[in-house]
Structures are given as C-alpha cells and as structure tokens.
Enzyme design. Structure first.
Site, PDB file in Angstrom:
ATOM      1  N   GLU A   8       0.822  -1.211   0.000  1.00 17.09           N
ATOM      2  CA  GLU A   8       0.000   0.000   0.000  1.00 17.09           C
ATOM      3  C   GLU A   8       0.859   1.265   0.000  1.00 17.09           C
ATOM      4  O   GLU A   8       0.527   2.253  -0.656  1.00 17.09           O
ATOM      5  CB  GLU A   8      -0.939   0.006   1.209  1.00 17.09           C
ATOM      6  CG  GLU A   8      -2.083  -0.984   1.114  1.00 17.09           C
ATOM      7  CD  GLU A   8      -3.010  -0.705  -0.054  1.00 17.09           C
ATOM      8  OE1 GLU A   8      -3.257   0.477  -0.354  1.00 17.09           O
ATOM      9  OE2 GLU A   8      -3.488  -1.675  -0.675  1.00 17.09           O
ATOM     10  N   CYS A  11     -25.154   4.120 -13.624  1.00 17.69           N
ATOM     11  CA  CYS A  11     -24.142   5.176 -13.459  1.00 17.69           C
ATOM     12  C   CYS A  11     -24.703   6.501 -13.976  1.00 17.69           C
ATOM     13  O   CYS A  11     -25.035   6.636 -15.159  1.00 17.69           O
ATOM     14  CB  CYS A  11     -22.872   4.808 -14.218  1.00 17.69           C
ATOM     15  SG  CYS A  11     -21.622   6.107 -14.215  1.00 17.69           S
TER      16      CYS A  11
END
EC number: 3.2.2.31
Length: 351
Positions: free
Chosen positions: A37, A206
């Site tokens: 990360e 969307c």
C-alpha cells in the site's frame, strides 16, 4: 439498482474479473499489505511489482526490516521515487518492533498514528491484511464514486462527501472483496480518460454514463501551476573503479540518498576542486539532461573528472567512494543511477 443488487453486481464482477494474483495478494498478511500500500501511493501497479518482490525477498518481515540500516532500504527503493515513503517505512518498522513486539496492530486508532499511513491506507491494511471491516478511498475508488454518483468535483467539501459516500455503501460482509472490486473497476475500467463504459458492471445505473457526462468529470480539479526549473551541475569524481558520492542531508531533495556533489554554478566546481586539492587527469563534460520531480524540473549538467589519486577520504556517514564493480548497498537517486550506468558502459568498452 437496490443496495443489495449493487453489492451483488460488484462482487459478481470481482469473482469473474477482479485481480487476485498480484504478489501482495498471495499468502497475504498485514506486513505485506502495508508495504504494498505504501509503494502503491502515487505509483502504478506495474511499476511497483518488481520493487515489491525484491523488497519482500530482502525484508520478509518487520524484524528484518527494523534491524536493517536505512541505507539498505533506500537502496531497494532507488528508482521508485517519493523517498519519504521509504523513510516512513523505516520509522514505522522501528515503532512496530519497539512498541508492538514486531506485530502489526489491528486497531485503526493505532495504525493511523504510524508514519506515512493515512485514513485510506489504514483502511486497506485492516481490510486486506486483517480481513476486517474498513473503508478505503484511493484514487481509483474516488473516480468510480465521482462518476457513478455524478459528484461535482468543484464542491469544496468533496473529500468529506466522498468519505461519507463510501462509508454508506461499504458492506459489513466480504468487505475486502468489495474494496478490491471497486479499486479494480477504477484501475481497469473507469479510467481517467477514455473509460471502458461498455464493459462496466455499473453502467446501467451510473449517473454520468446515463447523462453522457463522462468526459466532463475528472477525479482531480484542474489546477494550473508552473513547475519551477532548476539547473544543477554534478561533479563526477572518478579514481580507477571508484566514484565519489556524498550523502544528502535533511534539507532539499533526495534526503538521506547518496549523490554526486551538486552545484548551482559551474564556477563553484573549480573552487571545490581547489579546496580539496584534487589532481585532475582528465575532464569530460557530458550532455545536459532533464529529470522531472513532482514539484520541480531539474536540468542536470554532469562534469566527469578522472583523478590521479584520492585526496578526499570516505566518511561512512557522509561520503563514500562508490565501487563500480562491487557496489555498496546504498540509496541512489535515479539521475545518479543513470550516470553511473553510462560510466560503467563507457569503462567496459574502453578496457
């Protein structure tokens, strides 16, 4: 689309198309998740993979990382950029060893205190490393949310709005799969430009797609700013198979990395040579080249000087004579690595 159908749609897409074989996804643990990360901050997956694999091979756990010198960590980080990340990893490893006996904490309150770890990274460590419920809001997820909900990016509270949104839709069950699915949809489909809406599992609901606003929405506000330019002169001092390097201190760029002596003015090089009683054998002026940083563009002019004998001695904390044939384990900025590679090739062809 109902909330339940939304979850099922995303999880079903992940089952068939989501990324599951990235190096940090295999035999995952909190340590591997943390390292990946941090590396993935501001860096693409394809760039990170080889660095991550080398890093984990050299530092397989918190103990090996915390017991190693910072130079060895910077050495493996060389070329990846944003070196503050590496220094923060080193600081965090020390804290984890001293305060947590080398075990990564599974508390958000503890993780968020660690150097270099923000809200989203802490969420990723909890979600992927511990398989616990936690929200993530990286650049990919932001892009998906902004387009899916047609969020106005000029809203000055957009960050708070995005966090509120992701917190409201992240499920308690299969959180890690849901988080990874949204990241993958953002990385593979909902691209910054030319999104692949025809294969997006969310296109039927969307708002941006339905309202044909796809190309009017970006995940970052357009900020026009001029990146400053600076000219540097690099002094490459070579004696046989050794090159002189200085360790950068805590100010300016490339903190704690080893670099050639740097000068703002060419005339300062002569003063430096005279001050150190350097006996010159040969001078080569190399071509100027450009190196871009996130906040600065450097125009680097290398002057390569071959000397007859060493008049400057190594100080392990500040200066070294870098062995071209048997390199020391130290961190080097990308421009330094490029120049050293050129010199090694030149030496090989003229032996």
């Amino acid at each position: 689309m109902t909330t339940l159908v939304f979850y099922q749609t995303i999880l079903n897409w992940y089952h068939h198309f989501g990324r599951k074989t990235l190096p940090w996804q295999i035999k995952k643990n909190p340590y591997k998740t943390w390292i990946s990360e941090i590396m993935l901050q501001q860096t693409q997956v394809k760039t990170v993979i080889p660095y991550y694999c080398k890093f984990i091979k050299r530092f397989p756990n918190i103990d090996t990382l915390s017991d190693s010198p910072l130079d060895s960590i910077l050495n493996l980080w060389s070329g990846l950029g944003y070196y503050t990340r590496a220094r923060n990893i080193y600081k965090t490893a020390k804290i984890l060893k001293q305060k947590f006996n080398g075990i990564f904490p599974n508390s958000y309150a503890e993780i968020i205190k660690l150097p270099g770890i923000g809200k989203s990274t802490a969420g990723a460590i909890l979600s992927f490393g511990f398989n616990l419920y936690s929200c993530i809001l990286d650049g990919n997820i932001k892009r998906v949310l902004i387009r899916y909900y047609s969020i106005n990016i000029n809203n000055k509270y957009i960050e708070k709005l995005l966090w509120k949104t992701i917190e409201s839709i992240t499920p308690i069950y299969h959180t890690n799969k849901f988080n990874q699915a949204l990241i993958d949809i953002g990385a593979l489909i909902c691209l910054k430009s030319n999104p692949k809406c025809n294969i997006c599992p969310l296109k039927s609901t969307c708002k941006s797609y339905l309202n044909n606003k796809l190309f009017q929405i970006n995940c970052k506000k357009n900020k026009k700013h001029i990146i400053p330019k600076t000219k540097y002169w690099f002094l490459i001092l070579q004696y046989k198979n050794y090159i002189f390097l200085e360790k950068r201190q805590n100010l300016g760029i490339w903190k704690k990395l080893f670099c050639f002596p740097q000068f703002i003015r060419q005339n300062d090089i002569l003063s430096w040579i005279q001050k150190n009683n350097t006996k010159i054998k040969k001078i080569n002026i190399l071509n100027e080249f450009k190196h871009k940083l996130s906040h600065l563009t450097l125009y680097i002019n290398p002057i390569w000087i071959i000397i007859n004998k060493i008049s400057i001695f190594s100080n392990n904390n500040k200066t070294i004579w870098y062995n071209l044939n048997n390199p020391q384990c130290i961190g080097l900025p990308t421009p330094v690595t490029k120049i050293i590679t050129k010199i090694k090739k030149f030496n090989t062809h003229h032996e």
